[in-house]
Design a protein around this motif. Structure first.
Motif, PDB file in Angstrom:
ATOM      1  N   VAL A  89       0.490  -1.511  -0.001  1.00 29.76           N
ATOM      2  CA  VAL A  89      -0.159   0.469   0.035  1.00 29.76           C
ATOM      3  C   VAL A  89       0.609   1.344   0.153  1.00 29.76           C
ATOM      4  N   GLN A  90       0.328   2.328  -0.405  1.00 28.74           N
ATOM      5  CA  GLN A  90       1.026   3.594  -0.075  1.00 28.74           C
ATOM      6  C   GLN A  90      -0.324   5.022   0.438  1.00 28.74           C
ATOM      7  N   LEU A  91       0.416   5.409   1.459  1.00 29.68           N
ATOM      8  CA  LEU A  91      -0.646   6.700   1.753  1.00 29.68           C
ATOM      9  C   LEU A  91      -0.404   7.777   0.724  1.00 29.68           C
ATOM     10  N   ARG A  92      -1.015   8.817   1.831  1.00 31.12           N
ATOM     11  CA  ARG A  92      -1.297  10.098   1.098  1.00 31.12           C
ATOM     12  C   ARG A  92      -2.659  10.163   1.403  1.00 31.12           C
ATOM     13  N   ILE A  93      -2.423  12.249   1.693  1.00 31.06           N
ATOM     14  CA  ILE A  93      -2.632  12.907   2.329  1.00 31.06           C
ATOM     15  C   ILE A  93      -4.356  12.581   1.566  1.00 31.06           C
ATOM     16  N   LEU A  94      -5.464  12.850   2.070  1.00 29.21           N
ATOM     17  CA  LEU A  94      -7.088  12.728   1.948  1.00 29.21           C
ATOM     18  C   LEU A  94      -6.896  14.299   0.859  1.00 29.21           C
ATOM     19  N   GLU A  95      -7.864  14.061   0.301  1.00 31.37           N
ATOM     20  CA  GLU A  95      -8.164  15.686  -0.845  1.00 31.37           C
ATOM     21  C   GLU A  95      -9.590  15.281  -1.147  1.00 31.37           C
ATOM     22  N   PRO A  96     -10.021  16.361  -1.924  1.00 30.78           N
ATOM     23  CA  PRO A  96     -11.442  16.377  -1.661  1.00 30.78           C
ATOM     24  C   PRO A  96     -11.914  15.534  -3.033  1.00 30.78           C
ATOM     25  N   ALA A  97     -11.214  15.976  -4.325  1.00 29.54           N
ATOM     26  CA  ALA A  97     -11.308  14.892  -4.835  1.00 29.54           C
ATOM     27  C   ALA A  97     -11.453  13.688  -5.226  1.00 29.54           C
ATOM     28  N   PRO A 134     -14.814  10.194  -5.073  1.00 27.29           N
ATOM     29  CA  PRO A 134     -15.402   9.299  -5.667  1.00 27.29           C
ATOM     30  C   PRO A 134     -14.929   7.823  -5.022  1.00 27.29           C
ATOM     31  N   ALA A 135     -13.365   7.951  -5.695  1.00 28.45           N
ATOM     32  CA  ALA A 135     -12.966   6.882  -5.342  1.00 28.45           C
ATOM     33  C   ALA A 135     -13.456   6.482  -4.239  1.00 28.45           C
ATOM     34  N   LEU A 136     -13.265   7.054  -2.594  1.00 26.12           N
ATOM     35  CA  LEU A 136     -13.745   6.446  -1.444  1.00 26.12           C
ATOM     36  C   LEU A 136     -15.149   5.979  -1.434  1.00 26.12           C
ATOM     37  N   ILE A 137     -16.013   5.946  -2.946  1.00 29.89           N
ATOM     38  CA  ILE A 137     -17.463   5.656  -2.211  1.00 29.89           C
ATOM     39  C   ILE A 137     -16.860   4.259  -3.209  1.00 29.89           C
ATOM     40  N   ALA A 152     -12.775  15.554   8.186  1.00 29.78           N
ATOM     41  CA  ALA A 152     -11.065  15.442   8.407  1.00 29.78           C
ATOM     42  C   ALA A 152     -10.330  16.392   7.920  1.00 29.78           C
ATOM     43  N   LEU A 153     -11.060  17.768   6.345  1.00 24.42           N
ATOM     44  CA  LEU A 153      -9.994  18.342   6.168  1.00 24.42           C
ATOM     45  C   LEU A 153      -9.317  19.854   6.996  1.00 24.42           C
ATOM     46  N   GLU A 199      -6.821  22.377  11.921  1.00 24.99           N
ATOM     47  CA  GLU A 199      -6.311  22.232  12.472  1.00 24.99           C
ATOM     48  C   GLU A 199      -5.087  22.312  13.668  1.00 24.99           C
ATOM     49  N   GLY A 200      -5.023  21.706  12.491  1.00 21.90           N
ATOM     50  CA  GLY A 200      -3.488  20.933  13.547  1.00 21.90           C
ATOM     51  C   GLY A 200      -3.510  19.536  14.237  1.00 21.90           C
ATOM     52  N   HIS A 201      -4.437  18.822  14.499  1.00 22.72           N
ATOM     53  CA  HIS A 201      -4.989  17.776  15.152  1.00 22.72           C
ATOM     54  C   HIS A 201      -5.145  16.684  15.034  1.00 22.72           C
ATOM     55  N   VAL A 202      -5.008  16.505  13.455  1.00 18.91           N
ATOM     56  CA  VAL A 202      -5.241  15.504  12.383  1.00 18.91           C
ATOM     57  C   VAL A 202      -4.514  15.327  10.779  1.00 18.91           C
ATOM     58  N   ILE A 203      -4.258  14.057  10.418  1.00 22.48           N
ATOM     59  CA  ILE A 203      -3.625  13.971   9.393  1.00 22.48           C
ATOM     60  C   ILE A 203      -4.531  12.664   8.770  1.00 22.48           C
ATOM     61  N   PRO A 204      -4.896  12.852   7.783  1.00 23.50           N
ATOM     62  CA  PRO A 204      -6.165  12.138   7.493  1.00 23.50           C
ATOM     63  C   PRO A 204      -5.331  11.900   5.562  1.00 23.50           C
ATOM     64  N   PHE A 205      -5.087  10.411   5.481  1.00 26.79           N
ATOM     65  CA  PHE A 205      -4.936   9.237   4.696  1.00 26.79           C
ATOM     66  C   PHE A 205      -5.741   8.600   3.916  1.00 26.79           C
ATOM     67  N   VAL A 206      -6.035   8.641   2.899  1.00 28.40           N
ATOM     68  CA  VAL A 206      -6.819   7.489   1.683  1.00 28.40           C
ATOM     69  C   VAL A 206      -5.336   6.300   1.337  1.00 28.40           C
TER      70      VAL A 206
END
Length: 204
Positions: free
Chosen positions: A14-22, A25-28, A57-58, A63-70
């Motif tokens: 796997v690869q983890l990268r920061i979650l983006e609004p775009a 659809p892939a998350l759904i 999440a974003l 705010e600095g207390h979450v780092i969300p990944f896909v």
């Protein structure tokens, strides 16, 4: 948190990268593999909740207390789930790994183990945390077993820790790994992942 936008963790599976609004659809699509939004013991976004899920999440990220990944499967390049660092407490050098879910077809593979390994390694060796905790539903036996398999220790049950979307008052089980335990946990995780590489059909 500007440096976090460049965070990418890569393993063999796997690869983890920061979650983006775009990524919506892939998350759904990922959650549709198993219709995970129907689960009662965790919260996984569907079409009606994905926008709020990503926005929350974003907002925490800003705010600095979450780092969300896909979570991305390296063999296909497809998003197969999500996870995040949250409850980040820099003053006390602690955080929680949570909001983790994977497509049904990615469960019971190396994906979860490797994602946790990559995140734990960054937490303890880069962020210099002294404590990483995990919290799951008391009723979620699969999640509890998975957290124990990565080497965390169960600390206890927090009663009525949160209200679930269906109104149920959830009891949560709390686990943790502390800095002095990390070398042994790291060694065991690396052995598990090596076995997976040498025997692709192994379950870890």
């Amino acid at each position: 948190m500007n440096d976090a936008v460049r965070l990418t963790f890569s393993g063999n599976t796997v690869q983890l990268r920061i979650l983006e609004p775009a990524d919506a659809p892939a998350l759904i699509d990922a959650a549709a593999d198993g219709q995970l939004w129907n689960l009662k013991v965790t919260v996984v976004p569907g079409r009606s909740t994905i926008d709020g899920y990503i926005a929350s999440a974003l907002r925490g990220y800003e705010e600095g207390h979450v780092i969300p990944f896909v979570v991305i499967a390296r063999d296909s390049g497809r998003i197969v789930g999500s996870t995040r660092f949250w409850k980040i407490d820099s003053a006390n050098r602690k955080l929680e790994i949570g909001h983790t879910w994977l497509s049904q077809s990615a469960q019971r593979t190396a994906a979860n183990t490797e994602a946790k390994y990559l995140m734990l390694r960054h937490a303890f060796e880069v962020m210099q945390t002294v404590r990483v905790q995990f919290t799951t539903d008391e009723l979620n036996e699969k999640s509890r077993a998975a957290i124990l398999r990565i080497g965390a220790k169960q600390e206890g049950i927090v009663r009525h820790e949160r209200i679930m979307p269906d109104g149920r008052k959830r009891n949560s089980v709390r686990f943790s790994i502390i800095d002095t335990e990390w070398p042994d946990v790291k060694n065991q995780l690396e052995k598990k992942l090596a076995r997976r590489t040498s025997s692709p059909d192994a379950t870890i």
